[in-house]
Scaffold this motif. Structure first.
Motif, short mmCIF file in Angstrom:
data_model
loop_
_atom_site.label_atom_id
_atom_site.label_comp_id
_atom_site.label_asym_id
_atom_site.label_seq_id
_atom_site.Cartn_x
_atom_site.Cartn_y
_atom_site.Cartn_z
N THR A 57 -19.34 63.42 48.09
CA THR A 57 -18.92 64.56 48.91
C THR A 57 -19.73 65.80 48.56
O THR A 57 -20.26 65.91 47.44
N PRO A 58 -19.84 66.76 49.48
CA PRO A 58 -20.64 67.96 49.23
C PRO A 58 -20.13 68.80 48.06
O PRO A 58 -18.92 68.92 47.85
N ARG A 59 -21.07 69.37 47.32
CA ARG A 59 -20.72 70.33 46.26
C ARG A 59 -20.50 71.69 46.93
O ARG A 59 -21.38 72.54 46.93
N THR A 60 -19.35 71.87 47.52
CA THR A 60 -19.12 73.10 48.27
C THR A 60 -17.67 73.53 48.17
O THR A 60 -16.78 72.69 47.97
N VAL A 61 -17.44 74.84 48.30
CA VAL A 61 -16.09 75.40 48.41
C VAL A 61 -16.05 76.16 49.73
O VAL A 61 -16.86 77.06 49.96
N ILE A 62 -15.10 75.79 50.59
CA ILE A 62 -15.03 76.32 51.95
C ILE A 62 -13.83 77.24 52.08
O ILE A 62 -12.68 76.80 51.93
N TYR A 63 -14.07 78.50 52.37
CA TYR A 63 -12.99 79.47 52.58
C TYR A 63 -12.93 79.82 54.07
O TYR A 63 -13.96 80.04 54.71
N ASP A 64 -11.72 79.87 54.59
CA ASP A 64 -11.52 80.37 55.95
C ASP A 64 -10.08 80.89 56.07
O ASP A 64 -9.24 80.62 55.21
N LEU A 65 -9.84 81.62 57.14
CA LEU A 65 -8.52 82.20 57.35
C LEU A 65 -7.57 81.17 57.94
O LEU A 65 -7.98 80.08 58.38
N LYS A 66 -6.31 81.52 57.96
CA LYS A 66 -5.30 80.65 58.56
C LYS A 66 -5.67 80.37 60.01
O LYS A 66 -5.96 81.28 60.78
N GLY A 67 -5.69 79.10 60.37
CA GLY A 67 -6.06 78.71 61.73
C GLY A 67 -7.54 78.49 61.92
O GLY A 67 -7.98 78.10 63.01
N GLY A 68 -8.35 78.73 60.87
CA GLY A 68 -9.79 78.62 61.01
C GLY A 68 -10.35 77.22 60.79
O GLY A 68 -11.51 76.96 61.13
N TYR A 75 -6.59 66.81 52.96
CA TYR A 75 -6.70 65.43 52.49
C TYR A 75 -7.17 64.57 53.65
O TYR A 75 -6.58 64.59 54.73
N ASN A 76 -8.24 63.82 53.42
CA ASN A 76 -8.83 63.01 54.48
C ASN A 76 -8.70 61.52 54.13
O ASN A 76 -7.98 61.15 53.21
N ALA A 77 -9.43 60.70 54.88
CA ALA A 77 -9.32 59.25 54.68
C ALA A 77 -9.72 58.81 53.28
O ALA A 77 -9.25 57.78 52.79
N LEU A 78 -10.55 59.58 52.60
CA LEU A 78 -10.96 59.22 51.23
C LEU A 78 -9.91 59.61 50.20
O LEU A 78 -9.84 59.02 49.12
N TYR A 79 -9.11 60.63 50.51
CA TYR A 79 -8.19 61.17 49.51
C TYR A 79 -6.78 61.30 50.08
O TYR A 79 -6.08 62.27 49.82
N GLU A 80 -6.35 60.34 50.89
CA GLU A 80 -5.03 60.43 51.50
C GLU A 80 -3.94 60.32 50.44
O GLU A 80 -4.00 59.49 49.54
N ILE A 81 -2.90 61.17 50.55
CA ILE A 81 -1.75 61.10 49.67
C ILE A 81 -0.49 61.22 50.51
O ILE A 81 -0.53 61.71 51.64
N PRO A 140 -10.79 67.37 48.51
CA PRO A 140 -9.68 68.31 48.76
C PRO A 140 -9.86 69.66 48.08
O PRO A 140 -9.41 70.69 48.62
N LYS A 141 -10.52 69.69 46.92
CA LYS A 141 -10.72 70.97 46.23
C LYS A 141 -11.70 71.87 46.98
O LYS A 141 -11.79 73.06 46.67
#
Length: 507
Positions: A57-68, A75-81, A140-141
């Motif tokens: 997975t990408p070495r990235t941290v993604i910030y966005d506002l609520k609804g963005g 959690y996606n298909a790789l990290y479903e809980i 997820p992080k």
């Protein structure tokens, strides 16, 4: 290994970064006897999914506002809980009433991508969020939603620089943002090469980014930080234009001195060549065009054959930290005339510094850099990194798989020009607007792209303009420090050149 960690701050930045990650994903090879020319370990991290399988997975941290984030889930298909609904027992003994916002429906493109079915053509109408054309899984992080503000809110718009600054400080006091969001990615790296940041600078994200860069610089000392500062290139109302200019002035003053490279970008650019679709009001379109330049000009940092190249950007030890971004899409006809003209020899054959500068800035018809209101005058180039991809200009070989990427230098009186050539074309993916370009050859085989970062005297003129804006629009309390800071930045792009120039020209 020299890893790069990416930070994505805000909606506009996430559009660009999504194109960037889709392009990186396209370079993966899945045959044992085929090696990708791109070293994926630079930008991707290995891990273990929820079912025990290996992930990348990408070495990235993604910030966005609520609804963005649109339909993108933490959690996606790789990290479903299995999430436990409701509050933990013991905290509340009464009845629970769970209120949920209606889920955003997936686009047909994302549904087919999940099911492995043929993908439909995307359109400006079908792309509502940057996640609608995303093709990669994130850890997820990597997903950090800022619930304090809502995307496109009229009641609490995320526009003022100080709002972003205050938001970062309040979150940092509560959580220590570096410890919570960034440090886990940094500790995985064997030898961190640098930090790449995509952020808006003419709105509140500029203030958020400025304080983030402060913390990164304190924590990681002399590590390279490459900052892509996105500004709205569309013409807006005068009141909003004044606010955006004031925000930009603060961003330049606070961020550029602390970075290895600060690249201001107008998205979309003001003037476009005829072969570019003018439908750049769509962020999907404009960020796609921008990705051809950004992904191309950073390519040397991840090519296997150039591993260990430390001086990707020229003049990192100099005071010139701000770079202009320019690009061109090269057609077959352009290529034939270019190979016969041999532009690199034209630069070397120039009789004086002014002719060399003029030759260095030729051949780019898409300009993402600042627009100056000052009258045009001769421009001096302090440093430049230029890449030609999809063909090897030094060997006059077009798209020959046997050709290897090459690097050369042009040593000049005041700077070094880094030049890179690679046969690896820009892949034209189905996540890009199919009608973005016209008349530039077969898109299926990829695009020939020329891109450059240049630091020039033109930058000093623009910073002077921002200084004048600050003197008019900024309050008395912070005006003096801001005006003085911008003055010092602009002088670095003028005094050195003027004091040592023997040409007699007024640069």
């Amino acid at each position: 290994m020299h890893e790069i960690i990416t930070l994505q701050l805000g909606q506009r930045s996430n559009y660009l970064a999504t194109h960037f990650w889709n392009l990186q994903e396209s370079y993966f090879t899945y045959s044992a006897d085929e090696e990708s020319p791109v070293d994926h370990d630079i930008h991707f991290r290995p891990g273990i999914g929820a079912d025990g399988t290996e992930t990348f997975t990408p070495r990235t941290v993604i910030y966005d506002l609520k609804g963005g984030f649109g339909t993108l889930q933490k959690y996606n298909a790789l990290y479903e809980i299995e999430a436990e609904p409701g509050l933990p027992r013991g905290l509340w003994d009464g009845n629970e009433v769970v209120q949920q916002q209606p889920a955003i429906p997936q686009t047909e493109y994302q549904r087919n991508l999940d099911l492995g079915l043929p993908l439909p053509k995307l359109t400006a109408e079908s792309v509502r969020y940057w996640s609608d054309f995303n093709k990669v899984f994130y850890h997820p992080k990597s997903i950090v939603q800022l619930n304090e503000y809502e995307l496109n809110s009229q009641l609490m718009p995320f526009e003022d620089w100080e709002i972003g600054e205050d938001l970062f400080r309040s979150l940092d006091r509560e959580h220590d943002i570096l410890d919570r969001d960034f440090r886990a990615f940094a500790e995985e790296c064997d030898q961190l090469q640098g930090i790449q940041i995509f952020s808006g600078t003419d709105d509140a994200w500029g203030g958020f980014a400025a304080r983030y860069v402060d913390r990164l610089r304190d924590e990681f000392g002399k590590k390279s930080i490459w900052f892509w500062g996105l500004e709205d290139g569309a013409r807006v109302q005068h009141q909003k234009q004044a606010l955006a200019a004031a925000n930009t002035a603060k961003s330049v003053n606070e961020i550029s001195p602390q970075t290895s490279a600060y690249i201001p970008i107008l998205d979309p650019p003001r003037n476009l060549p005829a072969y570019v679709n003018p439908n750049l009001r769509s962020q999907w379109y404009s960020s796609a065009l921008l990705s051809t330049a950004v992904e191309s000009v950073t390519l040397p940092t991840r090519l296997r054959s150039l591993r260990g190249t430390e001086s990707w950007l020229p003049a990192q030890e100099r005071p010139h930290k701000i770079f202009n971004l320019q690009a061109a899409i090269v057609s077959e006809k352009d290529l034939e005339s270019e190979l016969s003209a041999e532009p690199d020899k034209e630069i070397l054959a120039a009789e004086d510094e002014a002719e060399q500068d003029e030759a260095l800035l030729k051949g780019f018809d898409i300009d993402f850099s600042w627009r100056n209101s000052a009258p045009a005058k001769k421009i001096h180039v302090f440093g430049q990194v230029r890449i030609n991809r999809g063909y090897d200009a030094e060997r006059n070989v077009s798209s020959n798989p046997a050709s290897q990427p090459s690097r050369s230098q042009l040593l000049r009186s005041f700077a070094t020009v880094q030049r890179y050539h690679t046969p690896l074309a820009f892949p034209f993916l189905d996540s890009l607007p199919h009608d973005l370009l016209a008349g530039k050859g077969s898109l299926g085989s990829g695009l020939r792209v020329r891109a450059a970062l240049s630091t020039t005297t033109k930058i000093g003129d623009k910073v002077k303009e921002l200084q004048k804006v600050a003197s008019r629009l900024i309050g008395v309390d912070e005006r003096e420090a801001l005006v003085n800071g911008l003055g010092e930045i602009s002088e670095a792009y003028q005094e050195h050149w003027e004091s040592v120039s023997d040409s007699g020209d007024d640069y």
